[in-house]
Design a protein around this motif. Structure first.
Motif, mmCIF file in Angstrom:
data_model
loop_
_atom_site.group_PDB
_atom_site.id
_atom_site.type_symbol
_atom_site.label_atom_id
_atom_site.label_comp_id
_atom_site.label_asym_id
_atom_site.label_seq_id
_atom_site.Cartn_x
_atom_site.Cartn_y
_atom_site.Cartn_z
ATOM 1 N N VAL A 28 0.782 -1.434 -0.390
ATOM 2 C CA VAL A 28 0.488 0.313 -0.153
ATOM 3 C C VAL A 28 0.661 1.236 -0.095
ATOM 4 C CG1 VAL A 28 -2.124 1.061 1.757
ATOM 5 C CG2 VAL A 28 -2.056 -1.102 1.814
ATOM 6 N N LEU A 29 1.704 2.029 0.653
ATOM 7 C CA LEU A 29 2.741 2.469 0.839
ATOM 8 C C LEU A 29 4.140 2.431 -0.401
ATOM 9 C CD1 LEU A 29 4.347 1.499 4.599
ATOM 10 C CD2 LEU A 29 2.257 3.497 4.046
ATOM 11 N N ASP A 30 4.366 1.536 -0.746
ATOM 12 C CA ASP A 30 4.468 1.745 -2.720
ATOM 13 C C ASP A 30 4.031 2.599 -3.062
ATOM 14 O OD1 ASP A 30 6.746 0.912 -4.220
ATOM 15 O OD2 ASP A 30 5.545 -0.863 -5.886
ATOM 16 N N ARG A 31 2.573 2.057 -3.133
ATOM 17 C CA ARG A 31 1.379 3.299 -3.895
ATOM 18 C C ARG A 31 1.314 4.193 -3.644
ATOM 19 N NH1 ARG A 31 2.201 -1.041 -5.882
ATOM 20 N NH2 ARG A 31 0.936 -2.492 -7.525
ATOM 21 N N VAL A 32 1.302 4.840 -2.820
ATOM 22 C CA VAL A 32 1.868 5.938 -2.163
ATOM 23 C C VAL A 32 2.369 7.286 -2.653
ATOM 24 C CG1 VAL A 32 1.561 7.662 -0.211
ATOM 25 C CG2 VAL A 32 0.100 5.758 -0.420
ATOM 26 N N LEU A 33 3.628 5.959 -2.133
ATOM 27 C CA LEU A 33 5.245 6.740 -2.930
ATOM 28 C C LEU A 33 4.847 6.821 -4.483
ATOM 29 C CD1 LEU A 33 8.325 5.057 -0.972
ATOM 30 C CD2 LEU A 33 6.788 7.125 -0.656
ATOM 31 N N ASP A 34 3.990 6.517 -5.410
ATOM 32 C CA ASP A 34 4.676 6.343 -6.784
ATOM 33 C C ASP A 34 3.437 7.512 -6.707
ATOM 34 O OD1 ASP A 34 5.816 4.294 -7.378
ATOM 35 O OD2 ASP A 34 3.335 2.840 -7.759
ATOM 36 N N ALA A 35 2.251 7.943 -6.070
ATOM 37 C CA ALA A 35 1.095 8.430 -6.290
ATOM 38 C C ALA A 35 1.786 9.955 -6.203
ATOM 39 C CB ALA A 35 -0.127 8.313 -4.823
ATOM 40 N N VAL A 36 2.525 10.512 -5.219
ATOM 41 C CA VAL A 36 3.547 11.079 -4.542
ATOM 42 C C VAL A 36 4.792 11.558 -6.063
ATOM 43 C CG1 VAL A 36 5.415 12.015 -2.722
ATOM 44 C CG2 VAL A 36 3.023 10.753 -2.297
ATOM 45 N N GLU A 37 5.513 11.218 -6.444
ATOM 46 C CA GLU A 37 5.906 10.925 -7.909
ATOM 47 C C GLU A 37 5.686 11.082 -8.349
ATOM 48 O OE1 GLU A 37 9.011 7.848 -7.540
ATOM 49 O OE2 GLU A 37 10.442 8.949 -6.810
ATOM 50 N N ALA A 38 4.430 10.712 -9.187
ATOM 51 C CA ALA A 38 3.380 11.079 -10.274
ATOM 52 C C ALA A 38 3.261 12.536 -10.366
ATOM 53 C CB ALA A 38 2.314 10.107 -10.852
ATOM 54 N N ALA A 39 3.011 13.039 -9.187
ATOM 55 C CA ALA A 39 2.883 14.286 -8.643
ATOM 56 C C ALA A 39 3.446 15.550 -8.900
ATOM 57 C CB ALA A 39 1.587 14.621 -7.045
ATOM 58 N N HIS A 40 4.426 15.414 -8.073
ATOM 59 C CA HIS A 40 5.904 15.840 -7.923
ATOM 60 C C HIS A 40 7.060 15.494 -7.951
ATOM 61 C CE1 HIS A 40 3.454 17.966 -5.840
ATOM 62 N NE2 HIS A 40 3.160 17.129 -4.646
ATOM 63 N N GLY A 41 7.482 14.319 -9.026
ATOM 64 C CA GLY A 41 8.271 13.944 -9.703
ATOM 65 C C GLY A 41 9.357 12.560 -9.121
ATOM 66 N N PRO A 42 10.879 12.748 -9.266
ATOM 67 C CA PRO A 42 10.917 11.376 -8.382
ATOM 68 C C PRO A 42 11.573 12.272 -6.822
ATOM 69 C CG PRO A 42 12.454 12.171 -10.551
ATOM 70 C CD PRO A 42 11.737 13.057 -10.422
ATOM 71 N N LEU A 43 11.521 11.650 -6.037
ATOM 72 C CA LEU A 43 11.736 11.413 -4.606
ATOM 73 C C LEU A 43 13.536 11.350 -3.698
ATOM 74 C CD1 LEU A 43 8.597 10.057 -3.284
ATOM 75 C CD2 LEU A 43 9.236 12.278 -3.620
ATOM 76 N N PRO A 44 14.488 12.205 -2.494
ATOM 77 C CA PRO A 44 14.791 12.315 -2.597
ATOM 78 C C PRO A 44 14.618 10.930 -1.168
ATOM 79 C CG PRO A 44 13.683 14.060 -1.265
ATOM 80 C CD PRO A 44 13.149 13.240 -2.225
ATOM 81 N N ALA A 45 15.909 11.115 -0.813
ATOM 82 C CA ALA A 45 15.504 9.602 0.641
ATOM 83 C C ALA A 45 14.058 10.018 1.341
ATOM 84 C CB ALA A 45 16.679 9.324 1.236
ATOM 85 N N LEU A 46 13.549 9.392 1.869
ATOM 86 C CA LEU A 46 11.912 9.440 2.813
ATOM 87 C C LEU A 46 12.452 8.549 3.574
ATOM 88 C CD1 LEU A 46 9.439 8.723 0.341
ATOM 89 C CD2 LEU A 46 10.769 11.214 0.804
ATOM 90 N N ARG A 47 11.514 9.879 4.885
ATOM 91 C CA ARG A 47 10.989 8.536 6.085
ATOM 92 C C ARG A 47 9.068 9.243 6.876
ATOM 93 N NH1 ARG A 47 10.611 13.105 9.818
ATOM 94 N NH2 ARG A 47 11.171 15.289 8.991
ATOM 95 N N LEU A 48 8.749 7.885 6.968
ATOM 96 C CA LEU A 48 7.600 8.046 7.449
ATOM 97 C C LEU A 48 7.539 8.675 8.888
ATOM 98 C CD1 LEU A 48 6.901 5.205 4.988
ATOM 99 C CD2 LEU A 48 5.680 6.782 4.435
ATOM 100 N N PRO A 49 7.769 9.904 9.318
ATOM 101 C CA PRO A 49 6.812 10.154 10.912
ATOM 102 C C PRO A 49 6.090 9.318 11.370
ATOM 103 C CG PRO A 49 6.911 11.779 9.024
ATOM 104 C CD PRO A 49 7.377 10.786 7.856
ATOM 105 N N GLN A 50 5.148 9.431 10.413
ATOM 106 C CA GLN A 50 3.152 9.307 11.064
ATOM 107 C C GLN A 50 3.039 8.143 9.938
ATOM 108 O OE1 GLN A 50 0.605 11.587 11.414
ATOM 109 N NE2 GLN A 50 -0.860 10.774 12.117
ATOM 110 N N VAL A 51 2.318 6.638 9.875
ATOM 111 C CA VAL A 51 1.736 6.298 9.054
ATOM 112 C C VAL A 51 0.530 4.832 10.602
ATOM 113 C CG1 VAL A 51 1.196 4.508 8.085
ATOM 114 C CG2 VAL A 51 2.912 5.883 7.785
ATOM 115 N N LYS A 52 -1.067 4.941 9.622
ATOM 116 C CA LYS A 52 -1.537 4.508 10.213
ATOM 117 C C LYS A 52 -3.116 3.676 9.645
ATOM 118 C CE LYS A 52 -5.680 4.745 13.943
ATOM 119 N NZ LYS A 52 -5.742 5.622 14.657
ATOM 120 N N PHE A 53 -2.671 2.152 9.409
ATOM 121 C CA PHE A 53 -3.386 1.024 8.935
ATOM 122 C C PHE A 53 -4.570 1.694 9.641
ATOM 123 C CE2 PHE A 53 0.582 0.958 7.611
ATOM 124 C CZ PHE A 53 1.039 0.419 6.309
#
Length: 106
Positions: A28-53
């Motif tokens: 699921v998080l991989d699809r989230v990263l795909d959505a962010v990259e589709a909107a904003h281009g390639p991403l630098p190193a990332l962190r996930l300060p908060q995630v709730k399933f």
């Protein structure tokens, strides 16, 4: 908004969980990263300060990712923090925040 469906034959489902497959959170998080990259281009190193399933996503269920910049972008600088929601039929599946590794807390 990015829509996605994880197919019943996705390789991660065989062990998660046999007889009653649930889409793993990392998929699921991989699809989230795909959505962010589709909107904003390639991403630098990332962190996930908060995630709730909140509820499971099952194979074959359509879902969508909604993202928004977490802080206003100043002077044309690229966004470095995003809030996200993953929804299925209007119900929340997961939510959280993604930040560039060097981004300060908002």
């Amino acid at each position: 908004m990015n829509r996605f469906t994880i197919a019943h034959d996705h390789p991660s489902l065989a062990g998660h969980f046999p007889g009653r497959p649930i889409v793993p959170g990392v998929v699921v998080l991989d699809r989230v990263l795909d959505a962010v990259e589709a909107a904003h281009g390639p991403l630098p190193a990332l962190r996930l300060p908060q995630v709730k399933f909140v509820r499971p996503l099952l194979p074959g269920e359509p879902a969508q990712v909604v993202i928004e910049a977490a802080a206003p972008v100043e002077t044309g600088a690229p966004a470095s923090r995003w809030r996200f929601r993953v929804e299925r039929d209007g119900e929340l599946v997961a939510s959280g925040e993604i930040a560039a590794a060097g981004a300060s807390a908002a």
